[in-house]
Motif scaffolding. Sequence first.
Motif, PDB file in Angstrom:
ATOM      1  N   LEU A 121      -5.004 -13.498   2.358  1.00  0.00           N
ATOM      2  CA  LEU A 121      -5.472 -13.242   1.104  1.00  0.00           C
ATOM      3  C   LEU A 121      -4.763 -11.514   0.914  1.00  0.00           C
ATOM      4  O   LEU A 121      -4.471 -10.901   0.412  1.00  0.00           O
ATOM      5  N   ILE A 122      -5.711 -10.787   2.122  1.00  0.00           N
ATOM      6  CA  ILE A 122      -5.888  -9.461   1.962  1.00  0.00           C
ATOM      7  C   ILE A 122      -4.291  -9.082   2.151  1.00  0.00           C
ATOM      8  O   ILE A 122      -3.505  -8.294   1.784  1.00  0.00           O
ATOM      9  N   SER A 123      -3.312  -9.893   2.686  1.00  0.00           N
ATOM     10  CA  SER A 123      -1.793  -9.906   3.038  1.00  0.00           C
ATOM     11  C   SER A 123      -0.607  -9.859   2.054  1.00  0.00           C
ATOM     12  O   SER A 123      -0.220  -9.876   1.371  1.00  0.00           O
ATOM     13  N   VAL A 124      -1.998 -10.994   1.016  1.00  0.00           N
ATOM     14  CA  VAL A 124      -0.784 -10.943  -0.266  1.00  0.00           C
ATOM     15  C   VAL A 124      -1.923  -9.819  -1.431  1.00  0.00           C
ATOM     16  O   VAL A 124      -1.096  -8.900  -2.171  1.00  0.00           O
ATOM     17  N   ILE A 125      -2.868  -9.068  -1.431  1.00  0.00           N
ATOM     18  CA  ILE A 125      -4.392  -8.461  -2.303  1.00  0.00           C
ATOM     19  C   ILE A 125      -3.013  -7.033  -1.768  1.00  0.00           C
ATOM     20  O   ILE A 125      -2.940  -6.702  -3.800  1.00  0.00           O
ATOM     21  N   VAL A 126      -2.790  -7.058  -0.567  1.00  0.00           N
ATOM     22  CA  VAL A 126      -2.542  -5.040  -0.176  1.00  0.00           C
ATOM     23  C   VAL A 126      -1.366  -5.424  -1.480  1.00  0.00           C
ATOM     24  O   VAL A 126      -1.206  -3.967  -1.292  1.00  0.00           O
ATOM     25  N   PRO A 127      -0.281  -5.531  -0.363  1.00  0.00           N
ATOM     26  CA  PRO A 127       1.161  -5.120  -1.832  1.00  0.00           C
ATOM     27  C   PRO A 127       1.037  -5.492  -3.110  1.00  0.00           C
ATOM     28  O   PRO A 127       1.493  -4.342  -4.184  1.00  0.00           O
ATOM     29  N   GLU A 128      -0.117  -6.302  -3.456  1.00  0.00           N
ATOM     30  CA  GLU A 128       0.427  -6.572  -5.369  1.00  0.00           C
ATOM     31  C   GLU A 128      -0.538  -5.363  -5.917  1.00  0.00           C
ATOM     32  O   GLU A 128      -0.077  -4.976  -6.760  1.00  0.00           O
ATOM     33  N   VAL A 129      -1.695  -5.005  -5.235  1.00  0.00           N
ATOM     34  CA  VAL A 129      -2.252  -3.635  -5.732  1.00  0.00           C
ATOM     35  C   VAL A 129      -1.515  -2.302  -5.340  1.00  0.00           C
ATOM     36  O   VAL A 129      -1.581  -1.351  -6.423  1.00  0.00           O
ATOM     37  N   CYS A 130      -1.223  -1.946  -4.422  1.00  0.00           N
ATOM     38  CA  CYS A 130      -0.454  -1.665  -3.897  1.00  0.00           C
ATOM     39  C   CYS A 130       0.655  -0.585  -5.049  1.00  0.00           C
ATOM     40  O   CYS A 130       0.722   0.382  -6.014  1.00  0.00           O
ATOM     41  N   ALA A 179       9.819  -2.903  13.320  1.00  0.00           N
ATOM     42  CA  ALA A 179      11.993  -3.402  12.937  1.00  0.00           C
ATOM     43  C   ALA A 179      11.454  -5.175  12.785  1.00  0.00           C
ATOM     44  O   ALA A 179      11.145  -5.965  13.297  1.00  0.00           O
ATOM     45  N   PRO A 180      12.129  -5.168  11.530  1.00  0.00           N
ATOM     46  CA  PRO A 180      12.200  -6.794  10.569  1.00  0.00           C
ATOM     47  C   PRO A 180      12.276  -7.823  11.906  1.00  0.00           C
ATOM     48  O   PRO A 180      13.893  -7.108  12.798  1.00  0.00           O
ATOM     49  N   PHE A 181      12.095  -8.997  11.621  1.00  0.00           N
ATOM     50  CA  PHE A 181      12.981 -10.407  12.090  1.00  0.00           C
ATOM     51  C   PHE A 181      14.550  -9.942  11.900  1.00  0.00           C
ATOM     52  O   PHE A 181      14.939  -9.973  10.985  1.00  0.00           O
ATOM     53  N   LYS A 182      15.218 -10.099  13.153  1.00  0.00           N
ATOM     54  CA  LYS A 182      16.720 -10.069  13.085  1.00  0.00           C
ATOM     55  C   LYS A 182      17.062  -9.246  12.549  1.00  0.00           C
ATOM     56  O   LYS A 182      18.612  -9.408  12.147  1.00  0.00           O
ATOM     57  N   PRO A 318      10.100  -3.848   5.372  1.00  0.00           N
ATOM     58  CA  PRO A 318      10.766  -2.614   4.383  1.00  0.00           C
ATOM     59  C   PRO A 318      10.278  -2.454   2.852  1.00  0.00           C
ATOM     60  O   PRO A 318       9.695  -1.850   2.758  1.00  0.00           O
ATOM     61  N   THR A 319      10.135  -3.558   1.966  1.00  0.00           N
ATOM     62  CA  THR A 319      10.115  -3.543   0.681  1.00  0.00           C
ATOM     63  C   THR A 319       8.174  -3.394   0.920  1.00  0.00           C
ATOM     64  O   THR A 319       8.130  -2.912  -0.258  1.00  0.00           O
ATOM     65  N   LYS A 320       7.320  -3.557   1.601  1.00  0.00           N
ATOM     66  CA  LYS A 320       6.403  -3.645   1.385  1.00  0.00           C
ATOM     67  C   LYS A 320       5.562  -2.339   2.137  1.00  0.00           C
ATOM     68  O   LYS A 320       4.760  -1.714   0.769  1.00  0.00           O
ATOM     69  N   ALA A 321       6.413  -2.134   2.917  1.00  0.00           N
ATOM     70  CA  ALA A 321       5.867  -0.500   3.391  1.00  0.00           C
ATOM     71  C   ALA A 321       6.123   0.413   2.356  1.00  0.00           C
ATOM     72  O   ALA A 321       5.787   1.175   2.056  1.00  0.00           O
ATOM     73  N   ARG A 322       7.393   0.505   1.837  1.00  0.00           N
ATOM     74  CA  ARG A 322       7.834   1.535   0.651  1.00  0.00           C
ATOM     75  C   ARG A 322       6.728   1.034  -0.248  1.00  0.00           C
ATOM     76  O   ARG A 322       6.479   2.400  -1.102  1.00  0.00           O
ATOM     77  N   SER A 323       6.202  -0.647  -0.557  1.00  0.00           N
ATOM     78  CA  SER A 323       5.289   0.452  -2.034  1.00  0.00           C
ATOM     79  C   SER A 323       3.881   0.774  -1.685  1.00  0.00           C
ATOM     80  O   SER A 323       3.004   1.142  -1.826  1.00  0.00           O
ATOM     81  N   VAL A 324       3.590   0.546  -0.015  1.00  0.00           N
ATOM     82  CA  VAL A 324       2.423   1.117   1.035  1.00  0.00           C
ATOM     83  C   VAL A 324       2.537   2.873   1.132  1.00  0.00           C
ATOM     84  O   VAL A 324       1.505   3.760  -0.104  1.00  0.00           O
ATOM     85  N   VAL A 325       4.362   3.331   1.418  1.00  0.00           N
ATOM     86  CA  VAL A 325       4.092   4.512   1.212  1.00  0.00           C
ATOM     87  C   VAL A 325       4.045   5.367  -0.205  1.00  0.00           C
ATOM     88  O   VAL A 325       3.477   6.293  -1.235  1.00  0.00           O
ATOM     89  N   LEU A 326       4.690   4.469  -1.344  1.00  0.00           N
ATOM     90  CA  LEU A 326       4.789   5.298  -3.125  1.00  0.00           C
ATOM     91  C   LEU A 326       3.001   5.464  -2.913  1.00  0.00           C
ATOM     92  O   LEU A 326       2.773   6.054  -4.045  1.00  0.00           O
ATOM     93  N   ALA A 327       1.976   4.126  -2.508  1.00  0.00           N
ATOM     94  CA  ALA A 327       0.909   3.888  -3.457  1.00  0.00           C
ATOM     95  C   ALA A 327       0.394   5.301  -2.986  1.00  0.00           C
ATOM     96  O   ALA A 327      -0.868   6.163  -3.528  1.00  0.00           O
TER      97      ALA A 327
END
Length: 411
Positions: A121-130, A179-182, A318-327
Amino acid sequence: MSDQDVIVAGAGFIVMKMLCQARRIKRRRWWQRAIFRRRYSESNVLNLRLENQGGVQNITRMSVSDFEKLATIIGPQIAKRDTNFRETIPINERLAVTLRFLATGDSYTSLMYLFKISKQLISVIVPEVCEALIKGLQDYIETPDSPNKWLQVAEEYEHLWNFPHCVGALDGKHIELQAPFKNGNECCNGTFSIVLLAAVNATHSFLFVNVGCQHRISDGDIMVDQCLAKKLYDGTLDLPHPKALSGQENPTPYVFVCNDAFPLKENMMKPFPGPHAKRSLKGTYNYRLSRAHSVVENTFGIMASVFRILRKPLLLQPTKARSVVLACVHLHNFLKKSDSSKNLYSPQGTFDSEDISNGDIIYGSWREETTNLRAFQSLQKTGWESTAAGYQIREQFAEYFSSAGRLPFCD
């Protein structure tokens, strides 16, 4: 064998296959683990505010009033309804777990035992709140859109840093990711990263940010893909018209101060290459430009020292990392402009300062917190596409700093 026998045999095979698959489905041992059920009866982290404000400030990196203000701003975007099976996670706790993640960079598993919320649930909450923080605090990052607003930025730079016609300090950082998978072809030199490009005003607040270029793109090419650069190159950034500096006849444009990672352009100034004596024409110019450019270095430094998620490789896509940095960027501006949190966020002595008697730099405390940052690295040096006009403008600044614009301790 008749057709009917074939049909019966086929149906039997399908039924047997479905039964075997059903047996392989792992049944859940429980609907909700006991540790998460107890969270509703035991005191949680946010109850610290009932005891003292220091606990909340340590966890969230801000005052209680600013925490509640943020909860009010993003509440409608992250609020959930209770179900027949369990109560929803309150807004305050969703925000608290996200701020704790940004402030410490702790794993979801570690946060799970602190907040008694499952790591899934935390893995869902963090990107959403960011994402909610980025949207709710978007007004705290405002790129000037008129010559008069750019002039206000330039006046602050001249008053605080003695660099006239400066409309911002520009810099970029590589933020290392897992590094993202594949996606091995996206890596460069064994690492994978996204690039944070930012322009900062004289008071350490972001004017413009862009996150997303990947490490495999050459550092010199980063500027090509940024909307700020495009506006800068095609003249639609609405910078003030060039004006002559004191003691000079030729008009000098308004510029961004940069380091060697960027090209030398009419509106982008970088240092002269090589070592130069401090009191020489080129040495004086390099000192003054470095002095003004240190603003963006300090801004990145204090942000990484408070939001320690930036101090290590991000274990995010990368998409979630971008949200974290911008937050983190939006929270930086929010806290810098807050009366109740700005002294908590950047207390006296945090940023670099200068001994006005001799010009020596007194390094800020953030440097002790961010030494040898592996995941927050500067862009590489390049001389990509510098222009003749850029060389000419740099000479004009150098002449000004060695004559009419000299500082007292440079005499």
